[in-house]
Enzyme design. Structure first.
Site, PDB file in Angstrom:
ATOM      1  N   SER A 140       0.727  -1.470  -0.037  1.00  0.00           N
ATOM      2  CA  SER A 140       0.061   0.498  -0.101  1.00  0.00           C
ATOM      3  C   SER A 140       0.946   1.805   0.060  1.00  0.00           C
ATOM      4  CB  SER A 140      -0.605  -0.024   1.175  1.00  0.00           C
ATOM      5  OG  SER A 140      -2.073   0.925   1.319  1.00  0.00           O
ATOM      6  N   TYR A 153      -1.794   0.020  10.283  1.00  0.00           N
ATOM      7  CA  TYR A 153      -1.657  -0.178   8.682  1.00  0.00           C
ATOM      8  C   TYR A 153      -0.459   0.060   8.396  1.00  0.00           C
ATOM      9  CZ  TYR A 153      -3.807  -1.176   4.197  1.00  0.00           C
ATOM     10  OH  TYR A 153      -4.076  -1.915   2.351  1.00  0.00           O
TER      11      TYR A 153
END
Lengths: 248, 440
Positions: A140, A153
């Site tokens: 990501s 995250y």
């Protein structure tokens, strides 16, 4: 000659499905791992209709670290060595909740980093030295710089970034290849609840197209859509006195 | 990125007239569609697929919109018999990519492939082969329908709820899956013939002479007046016997979001002139199915061409005996209205019955035309056109309509009360509120 075996971890995710549908047209075999049996069966039937030679659901909790090695052995025993592995599972989590709930934060890190790293080691351990293997890991842009809104995250995704870099370095010159995919905002069930308008939002199909092209070209890192590469280059280089004021 | 789970989002229909606020509920699998209607509370729910309905049949202002476009899995497919069952969110675009290489085609397709199976059934869409093939509902074998009672129904053709669901505007329940019988083809190529129409009479003559062409449609130059009213091109086609089974490509040209009313009298006059008089406009030839069926699909977001205020589409059908006179009045009215229509289409509809209760097509002639939104004047023009249609025993197509009165709707669809009786109380749309709910 048997056709390529593609193992998808997190096969019901939107990005994984979009990518698998493209691969299905080439008539590959799939092993589809995930937690939800009914949905895995739906995805399997869908991929076979779209041209896959076969698609076998493998029901398991992908973050169950203790079960990873035996699962890889099972896959080898039942289907033979895979030519492609896609790591597409993960949880986004709510940053404010994770910061106060240590157990939930641990779970997020285990799912997004620890288990993802161990799956790769387990598959590489069982691989013959001459056997081609492409590992596609969904990372990501959140892993490019720690930000207040999603650094738990983001830290897991940053860890995977370094891990895949290291593997690519270690296996340079062998037929083992690694592709780290860094999507920006993608309209998927994972991001349900965000307002998805504006030019920065992309679709799973767009991401899948970029993954396919990256695999074909032998890219190691692919930002998708492409404009996230310059955006993140700027964000990484922003001086601290500017960055600390940003509410991103 | 901020979380906005409970916040409402503004949603436009294809005509981009007026956005309405909705709470969006995404569904990626059939089980989520079923769960959504079971969990429905006081606020009404409506399914939305790819958002190609022009007016308000797919809007539910203030309520929930169940976004089904990701629930698009093939469930079963038999390539020997051409019977496919898939979740309601599957697009015709995706279905064609899979079925064309295997020698199958959509039995009926509207003018865009960016519609979902569920939306196609809910609006009982028709296409250029309506005279012989009827509507999509004529080719649906079974429908999986979830009701707010918690039931998951497997509807066969003889069920009353099947008839209410085909063309039922998504109001009888959540269409979870659809089983469709496809059309066998030998090639992705079409044999096509295009003929010039000098006046409206040519349209009727050519339609009558085209019985052995399953696909027919006519494009009309909306600027032609007087004796040349109805001037345009008549296109007819059939699936070719030879050629590759290659599905369509993915290329699309995007219309810039800053586009400001690129379609006006000047640009349309220019386009119509060249479109009609280019030397290769008429004659026989072959072409891929994509430009034949979906000429506008190569422009993504073409609906933005009408500018920020959006546009209306009038699509009506009138019985054949009233057609010449009615079409003349409608075309004259729209030409007087100041803004010409970019795409004006005529087609003869046949009498093959649809199983659908509220199906739009009936024997006669259908006219479709676009009108840029210029405010109240455009609405008055549309009202006058609706009056002409109703007086000629015709009716308007709900999937296109944004303005017709409840009286006009109920006059055109006297069976509407049967749909209201079968409507799932958890479901509602802005269209139904406008034309039926108050009268019920």
């Amino acid at each position: 000659m048997s056709t390529d075996l593609v193992v998808i971890l997190g096969a019901t995710s939107a990005i994984a499905q979009a990518y698998a549908r493209r691969r299905a047209a080439a008539g590959v075999r799939f092993v589809l791992a995930g937690r939800r049996e009914e949905r895995l069966k739906v995805v399997a039937a869908d991929l076979v209709t779209r041209g896959a030679a076969s698609a076998e659901p493998l029901l398991m909790d992908l973050s169950a670290i203790g079960a990873i090695e035996s699962a890889v052995e099972t896959i080898h025993a039942r289907f033979g060595p895979p030519q492609e592995i896609v790591l597409a599972y993960g949880i986004l989590g709510e940053q404010t909740v994770l910061e106060r709930d240590v157990a939930a934060a641990q779970a997020a890190l285990d799912v997004n980093f620890t288990s993802a790293a161990l799956w790769q080691l387990a598959f590489l351990k069982g691989r013959e030295a001459t056997q081609p293997l492409t590992t596609i890991v969904i990372g990501s842009v959140a892993g490019d710089r720690g930000r207040r809104t999603n650094f738990i995250y983001g830290a897991a995704k940053a860890g995977i970034d370094i891990f895949v870099q290291g593997l690519a370095h270690a296996y340079a010159g062998t037929p083992a290849r690694f592709v780290l995919v860094k999507p920006g905002f993608v309209d998927t069930p994972m991001t349900a609840g965000f307002v998805k308008s504006g030019p920065l939002w992309s679709t799973p199909d767009r991401v899948a197209t970029d993954i396919e092209r990256a695999v074909r070209r032998g890219a190691r890192v692919v930002y998708t859509p492409w404009f996230w590469r310059p955006i993140m280059a700027v964000i990484r280089r922003l001086p601290w006195f500017v960055f600390r004021r940003l509410k991103i | 990125m901020d979380r906005n789970t409970s916040e409402r989002q503004q949603v436009y229909a294809w005509g981009r007239l007026q956005p309405r606020a909705h709470v969006i509920v995404p569904a990626a699998f059939a089980d989520e569609m079923v769960a959504a209607i079971r969990a429905s509370d006081k606020r009404p729910l409506l399914c939305r697929g790819l958002g190609r309905s022009y007016g308000d049949v797919a809007l539910n202002g203030g309520g929930y919109l169940l976004d089904t476009a990701r629930a698009d899995h093939f469930l079963t497919a038999d390539w020997e018999t051409g019977v496919v069952r898939a979740e309601a969110g599957l697009s015709f675009d995706a279905l064609l990519r899979v079925c064309v290489p295997r020698g199958w085609f959509l039995p009926v397709t509207p003018g865009t492939k960016f519609v979902t199976l569920g939306g196609a059934v809910a609006n009982d869409v028709h296409g250029k082969n309506q005279e012989s093939a009827g509507t999509i509902g004529c080719h649906v074998r079974r429908i999986g329908l979830a009701r707010s009672t918690g039931e998951m129904l497997d509807l066969s053709v003889d069920s009353p709820l099947f008839a209410a669901t085909v063309g039922g505007l998504g109001l009888t329940g959540v269409i979870v899956w659809v089983e469709l019988k496809l059309l066998p083809i030998r090639s992705a190529t079409m044999d096509v013939e295009t003929l010039a129409m000098a006046r409206l009479d040519d349209f009727f003559r050519l339609s009558a002479e085209s019985a052995d062409w399953p696909y027919t449609v006519a494009w009309v130059d909306s600027l032609a007046r007087g004796p040349s009213l109805g001037r345009g091109l008549f296109m007819r086609g059939r699936h070719a016997d030879a050629g590759a089974l290659t599905p369509h490509g993915r290329k699309q040209i995007a219309v810039p979001h800053v586009a400001r009313h690129l379609l006006n009298r000047g640009t349309i006059a220019l386009f119509n002139y060249f479109y009609r008089t280019r030397p290769w406009a008429t004659g026989r030839g072959t072409m891929h199915y994509e430009p034949f069926f979906y000429p506008l699909d190569s422009l993504s977001d073409w609906n933005r061409l009408y500018g920020r205020r959006g546009f209306f589409q009038h699509q009506s059908v009138v019985p054949m005996k009233n057609a010449p006179e009615t079409l003349r009045s409608l075309l004259e009215l729209s030409a007087e209205g100041g803004e010409p229509s970019f795409l004006t289409v005529l087609k003869v509809l046949g009498d093959r019955p649809s199983p659908g209760l509220l199906s739009f097509p009936k024997s006669g002639v259908t006219l479709a035309l676009d009108l840029a939104n210029r405010g109240d004047g455009t609405r008055r023009l549309l009202d006058r056109m609706t009056d002409v249609v109703v007086a000629a025993a015709g009716r308007l197509y709900p999937a296109k309509d944004a303005t017709m009165s409840g009286e006009a709707f109920r006059a055109g669809y006297p069976q509407w009360r049967q749909l209201e009786e079968q409507r799932d109380p958890a479901l509602m749309s802005d269209f139904w509120r406008r034309v039926a709910a108050d009268a019920a």
